[in-house]
Design a protein around this motif. Structure first.
Motif, PDB file in Angstrom:
ATOM      1  N   GLU B 243      54.534  22.539  77.606  1.00 33.34           N
ATOM      2  CA  GLU B 243      54.309  21.906  76.317  1.00 33.34           C
ATOM      3  C   GLU B 243      55.589  21.924  75.479  1.00 33.34           C
ATOM      4  N   VAL B 244      56.471  20.982  75.721  1.00 31.68           N
ATOM      5  CA  VAL B 244      57.684  20.889  74.906  1.00 31.68           C
ATOM      6  C   VAL B 244      57.293  20.412  73.508  1.00 31.68           C
ATOM      7  N   LEU B 245      58.211  20.549  72.572  1.00 35.88           N
ATOM      8  CA  LEU B 245      57.859  20.324  71.166  1.00 35.88           C
ATOM      9  C   LEU B 245      57.215  18.968  70.857  1.00 35.88           C
ATOM     10  N   PRO B 246      57.773  17.858  71.328  1.00 34.81           N
ATOM     11  CA  PRO B 246      57.116  16.585  70.997  1.00 34.81           C
ATOM     12  C   PRO B 246      55.668  16.536  71.501  1.00 34.81           C
ATOM     13  N   VAL B 247      55.421  17.153  72.632  1.00 34.29           N
ATOM     14  CA  VAL B 247      54.056  17.165  73.177  1.00 34.29           C
ATOM     15  C   VAL B 247      53.159  18.049  72.314  1.00 34.29           C
ATOM     16  N   LEU B 248      53.686  19.216  71.931  1.00 32.67           N
ATOM     17  CA  LEU B 248      52.898  20.102  71.074  1.00 32.67           C
ATOM     18  C   LEU B 248      52.554  19.402  69.760  1.00 32.67           C
ATOM     19  N   ILE B 249      53.537  18.722  69.194  1.00 30.57           N
ATOM     20  CA  ILE B 249      53.310  18.051  67.913  1.00 30.57           C
ATOM     21  C   ILE B 249      52.245  16.970  68.073  1.00 30.57           C
ATOM     22  N   TYR B 250      52.356  16.199  69.138  1.00 29.34           N
ATOM     23  CA  TYR B 250      51.359  15.152  69.383  1.00 29.34           C
ATOM     24  C   TYR B 250      49.965  15.759  69.533  1.00 29.34           C
ATOM     25  N   ARG B 251      49.891  16.821  70.318  1.00 30.63           N
ATOM     26  CA  ARG B 251      48.566  17.400  70.575  1.00 30.63           C
ATOM     27  C   ARG B 251      47.976  18.020  69.319  1.00 30.63           C
ATOM     28  N   GLN B 252      48.821  18.664  68.524  1.00 30.58           N
ATOM     29  CA  GLN B 252      48.316  19.243  67.275  1.00 30.58           C
ATOM     30  C   GLN B 252      47.868  18.139  66.322  1.00 30.58           C
ATOM     31  N   ALA B 253      48.652  17.051  66.282  1.00 27.17           N
ATOM     32  CA  ALA B 253      48.359  15.998  65.314  1.00 27.17           C
ATOM     33  C   ALA B 253      47.153  15.182  65.749  1.00 27.17           C
ATOM     34  N   LEU B 254      47.173  14.697  66.965  1.00 29.23           N
ATOM     35  CA  LEU B 254      46.161  13.729  67.336  1.00 29.23           C
ATOM     36  C   LEU B 254      44.992  14.341  68.089  1.00 29.23           C
ATOM     37  N   GLU B 255      45.240  15.309  68.947  1.00 32.26           N
ATOM     38  CA  GLU B 255      44.096  15.915  69.631  1.00 32.26           C
ATOM     39  C   GLU B 255      43.442  16.958  68.735  1.00 32.26           C
ATOM     40  N   GLY B 256      44.276  17.721  68.012  1.00 27.56           N
ATOM     41  CA  GLY B 256      43.711  18.747  67.141  1.00 27.56           C
ATOM     42  C   GLY B 256      43.408  18.233  65.739  1.00 27.56           C
ATOM     43  N   GLY B 257      43.906  17.049  65.412  1.00 29.51           N
ATOM     44  CA  GLY B 257      43.643  16.481  64.097  1.00 29.51           C
ATOM     45  C   GLY B 257      44.382  17.166  62.957  1.00 29.51           C
ATOM     46  N   GLN B 258      45.297  18.095  63.260  1.00 32.84           N
ATOM     47  CA  GLN B 258      46.000  18.853  62.214  1.00 32.84           C
ATOM     48  C   GLN B 258      47.252  18.112  61.800  1.00 32.84           C
ATOM     49  N   LEU B 259      47.104  17.060  61.026  1.00 29.91           N
ATOM     50  CA  LEU B 259      48.251  16.213  60.707  1.00 29.91           C
ATOM     51  C   LEU B 259      49.273  16.950  59.851  1.00 29.91           C
ATOM     52  N   GLY B 260      48.815  17.736  58.888  1.00 27.71           N
ATOM     53  CA  GLY B 260      49.738  18.459  58.019  1.00 27.71           C
ATOM     54  C   GLY B 260      50.581  19.457  58.804  1.00 27.71           C
ATOM     55  N   TYR B 261      49.891  20.236  59.621  1.00 31.02           N
ATOM     56  CA  TYR B 261      50.560  21.260  60.418  1.00 31.02           C
ATOM     57  C   TYR B 261      51.576  20.620  61.364  1.00 31.02           C
ATOM     58  N   ALA B 262      51.153  19.532  62.020  1.00 33.58           N
ATOM     59  CA  ALA B 262      52.040  18.864  62.975  1.00 33.58           C
ATOM     60  C   ALA B 262      53.243  18.255  62.263  1.00 33.58           C
ATOM     61  N   SER B 263      53.041  17.747  61.053  1.00 30.05           N
ATOM     62  CA  SER B 263      54.173  17.193  60.304  1.00 30.05           C
ATOM     63  C   SER B 263      55.194  18.269  60.012  1.00 30.05           C
ATOM     64  N   ALA B 264      54.689  19.450  59.623  1.00 32.31           N
ATOM     65  CA  ALA B 264      55.611  20.554  59.359  1.00 32.31           C
ATOM     66  C   ALA B 264      56.410  20.878  60.617  1.00 32.31           C
ATOM     67  N   MET B 265      55.744  20.873  61.767  1.00 31.06           N
ATOM     68  CA  MET B 265      56.451  21.146  63.020  1.00 31.06           C
ATOM     69  C   MET B 265      57.489  20.066  63.303  1.00 31.06           C
ATOM     70  N   SER B 266      57.142  18.806  63.010  1.00 27.86           N
ATOM     71  CA  SER B 266      58.106  17.760  63.322  1.00 27.86           C
ATOM     72  C   SER B 266      59.317  17.845  62.398  1.00 27.86           C
ATOM     73  N   ILE B 267      59.098  18.378  61.195  1.00 27.27           N
ATOM     74  CA  ILE B 267      60.251  18.592  60.313  1.00 27.27           C
ATOM     75  C   ILE B 267      61.153  19.673  60.913  1.00 27.27           C
ATOM     76  N   LEU B 268      60.522  20.717  61.461  1.00 27.38           N
ATOM     77  CA  LEU B 268      61.318  21.769  62.104  1.00 27.38           C
ATOM     78  C   LEU B 268      62.098  21.202  63.290  1.00 27.38           C
ATOM     79  N   LEU B 269      61.466  20.305  64.033  1.00 27.54           N
ATOM     80  CA  LEU B 269      62.160  19.675  65.160  1.00 27.54           C
ATOM     81  C   LEU B 269      63.350  18.865  64.651  1.00 27.54           C
TER      82      LEU B 269
END
Lengths: 459, 288
Positions: B243-269
């Protein structure tokens, strides 16, 4: 400078305006329109996923309803939007559509998504969308337990599309080779494991396939953890609390360990990205002995003509049995056998331009005639009692499910938090399959659960 | 200040369309991501209807999340082995070897290498799926090990080899043109004094193409760090092992529905990308 300020202002306005926000609905809008367009969205595609449903929508519902409207002097354009995606991806699409004010007028969703969509305000109670006039004689034909699939927080959001039940399917040909009876009915987990041990002697055969891991998604929870948990006597949610790392959860994870650590199941299959589809293929190739599945497996997967993993000799090769509790009497409510049920629900998009007409189409979709037509000669547990009475007689598995399984089945808790709990359970089984001990996996599960639903809601 | 001679008004009119496009498609989404990243915004559930600003909570949670640190580590491995080492070395090797061969052979090899680069990601993923899958996978059959599910048993190794195969073309092209800039007279001198191939590369070629190496490494590192193709092959599995970062972000955002959390991760990326870029730019400047 002024333009810059204006630009910033516009961005801020957009930022504050786009997240959240509700809109008023006028249920009577366009009630007298002479020209209407309605779109039905389903995770079904012609010649692909759920092909039978797709075929029915496209080739029966669309022309038929258009015709009915024409007779009333209304020019109706009915569109069926096909999808052939994984369930979780489809849910994402639906949620995004609804959130942005788009999407079809009638949408087929899994009943278990209703809670989270409702809490987000993305779907609304039927009365609110359509106004008064959701009285419909069809409700009398839908049993209360099935109606509950379309309800959330005591309000009715949609019309269920039918239900299902879980049984153990087994391969009679392999059973004969292993010296097991063709009318097999295990009475405890041990009985299943013993049969698995016998099947293990056959070369190239995976004795037991019990869905596990995150790659399988909700299938893991529905066709694995929840029936097993029900078999230990405690449902996942009771008295307002989700079950944490209880002894029951540990028992279930222990069962996974006995299957996947003991060579009775194939741990690699559980971790493959397309593992579930592959398990279907393997079963149809006589390479899996026992499989816990919904009756969907019988009517849509190994179905000889239209199944995704056709078995020409299905009727003679596939056996079925009730899912046993851990041991006799240990199941929920002191039951000897257990099952879980779910089903799809059709909802009306709150943003539809034609709420009245959408409700009309909804009634048409759920009329006895339409429901019978949707079966295309096969059997399925539909939402309507009158249709079931007629169509289930011809099918041994479906009448078995209707008579023996539905009376003992349980439904998933219709709560918005459920998908998160489900994900945590999937992860716990994934941990066990990849080698963690049940105790460690249960501990990690509890942590994930607390994070997802809050300490107060974990029992 | 009006070097173009257009006059301020006309100059503004001239660049305005471009600025609008940049604003709409680049600046606005970036600001949007920043904003979502400080909320508890979700795809469904109550937080979808009434998102709340939670400040830096998402970032703090991400840094403490074992899934996130796991992803950062895997992404680092992925970039290091597939881009910095794999694509660089193979790309340079091909460019160096193809320098002296007959033009038809050179063009044929280049065409094949390019093909792996220009084919759409989904097509390529399907091909590799067929090669690496269990039972009927080509690799398993060739090695006489049909039982091996490469993508499940060796997920990161498979992804690294895949990305080397897929991305080498760019490095090869860049180094081919870079090598053309090495003065033939110096190569000839090296040959006359009896320098070995490796000595020639190190002492004659490398000083000329150092800038190219840095530019190339920067670009392929960033591309690899942000590459989403691994999702098509392993979907991050099994059990988060690829699970590399782009995959983790996608899964958190779209599979987990956690858009806020995933956005924060993408900012870190994004910040990670900036750091890599800054390091390379410093190296480049030192050269100058």
């Amino acid at each position: 400078m002024r333009t810059k300020a204006f630009g910033l202002l516009a961005v801020c306005a957009l930022l504050t305006g786009c997240l959240g926000g509700t809109q008023e609905t006028d249920q009577g809008r366009n009630a007298d329109a002479k020209e209407i367009t309605l779109t039905i969205v389903a995770n079904a595609a012609l010649g692909g996923k759920n092909a039978r449903g797709a075929n029915w929508l496209q080739n029966w519902v669309v022309p038929k309803f258009t015709e009915l409207q024409k007779a009333k002097g209304v020019t109706a354009t009915i569109e069926f939007e096909q999808n052939g995606a994984g369930d979780e991806d489809f849910k994402t699409k639906v949620a995004l559509d609804l959130k942005t004010g788009g999407g079809g007028d009638i949408i087929e969703i899994d009943g278990i998504w209703l809670g989270e969509l409702a809490q987000a305000g993305q779907v609304k109670p039927l009365d609110e969308v359509v106004g008064t006039g959701t009285n419909w004689d069809g409700w009398n034909q839908i049993p209360q337990a099935v109606q509950a699939l379309g309800e959330f927080d005591g309000k009715r959001y949609g019309v269920p599309m039918g239900t299902d039940g879980r049984v153990l399917f087994f391969n009679k040909k392999l059973f004969a080779q292993a010296g097991l009876p063709a009318d097999w009915q295990p009475r405890s987990w041990q009985d299943v494991l013993d049969a698995g041990t016998r099947l293990k002697a056959l070369p190239g055969v995976t004795p037991i396939q019990l869905n596990a891991g995150t790659a399988m998604g909700e299938a893991t929870t529905m066709q694995g953890v929840l029936p097993a948990l029900a078999g230990t006597g405690r449902p996942i949610h009771e008295n307002g609390k989700w079950q944490g790392d209880s002894s029951n959860v540990k028992d279930v994870l222990g069962l996974y360990q006995r299957i996947y650590g003991g060579g009775l199941g194939d741990p690699v299959l559980q971790q493959e990205a397309k593992g579930r589809d592959r398990s279907f293929t393997l079963f149809s190739e006589n390479r899996i002995g026992i499989l816990l599945e919904s009756d969907y497996f019988w009517r849509s997967v190994v179905e000889p003509k239209n199944g995704v993993a056709k078995m020409a000799d299905r009727d003679s090769a596939v056996g079925w049995a009730l899912v046993p509790a851990r041991q006799a009497g240990a199941g929920v409510g002191g039951q000897d056998f257990v099952s879980m049920s779910g089903g799809g629900v059709r909802v009306i998009n709150p943003n539809t331009k034609y709420p009245r007409q959408a409700w009309e189409l909804m009634q048409f979709l759920n009329s006895a005639e339409a429901v019978k037509e949707s079966l295309a000669g096969t059997a399925q547990l539909t939402q309507r009692q009158d249709v079931n009475d007629e169509v289930l007689k011809g099918d041994p598995v479906l009448s078995f499910v209707a008579e023996k399984v539905l009376p003992i089945t349980r439904y998933r808790p219709g709560l918005a938090d459920y998908p998160k709990v489900s994900a945590a359970l999937q992860q716990a089984t994934a941990d066990v399959v990849s080698g963690k001990s049940p105790d460690d996996a249960a501990k990690a599960y509890r942590e994930a659960l607390v994070k997802a639903v809050g300490e107060d809601n974990v029992g | 200040m009006d070097g173009s001679g257009l006059g301020v008004r006309r100059a503004v009119g001239f660049v305005a369309p471009a600025l609008v496009l940049i604003g709409v498609f680049l600046v606005f989404p970036a600001l949007w991501t920043l904003y979502i990243g400080i909320t508890n915004y979700q795809l469904t559930g109550p937080a979808a209807a009434n998102p709340r600003v939670v400040g830096l909570d998402n970032v703090v949670n991400a840094v403490r999340d074992p899934l996130f640190t796991n992803s950062v580590w895997l992404t680092a491995l992925f970039v290091l082995f597939s881009a910095v080492i794999g694509q660089n070395a193979l790309g340079f090797g091909l460019a160096w070897l193809l320098r002296t061969v007959r033009p038809w052979l050179r063009r044929t090899v280049e065409a094949f290498v390019l093909l792996s680069w220009i084919l759409p990601g989904t097509v390529v993923a399907y091909l590799w799926f067929a090669v690496l899958s269990r039972d009927t996978g080509t690799l398993g059959l060739l090695l006489g090990q049909p039982e091996t599910a490469w993508l499940v048993q060796y997920p990161m190794t498979s992804l690294i080899i895949f990305n080397v195969w897929r991305g080498t073309a760019f490095s090869m092209l860049l180094y081919t043109s870079a090598l053309a800039a090495v003065p033939p007279s110096q190569l000839e001198t090296a040959r006359l004094v009896g320098a070995s191939g490796w000595q020639t590369v190190r002492d004659v070629v490398f000083p000329h193409i150092r800038g190219h190496v840095l530019t190339n490494t920067l670009l392929i590192s960033l591309w690899t760090a942000n590459d989403f193709t691994p999702f098509l092959l392993t979907a991050g599995g099994p059990n988060h092992r690829s699970e590399v970062l782009p995959v983790l972000i996608y899964r958190q955002a779209l599979e987990g529905g956690q858009l806020g959390y995933a956005s924060a991760m993408s900012i870190l990326l994004l910040l990670g990308n900036l750091v890599i870029a800054l390091v390379y730019l410093r190296l480049l400047r030192r050269r100058a």
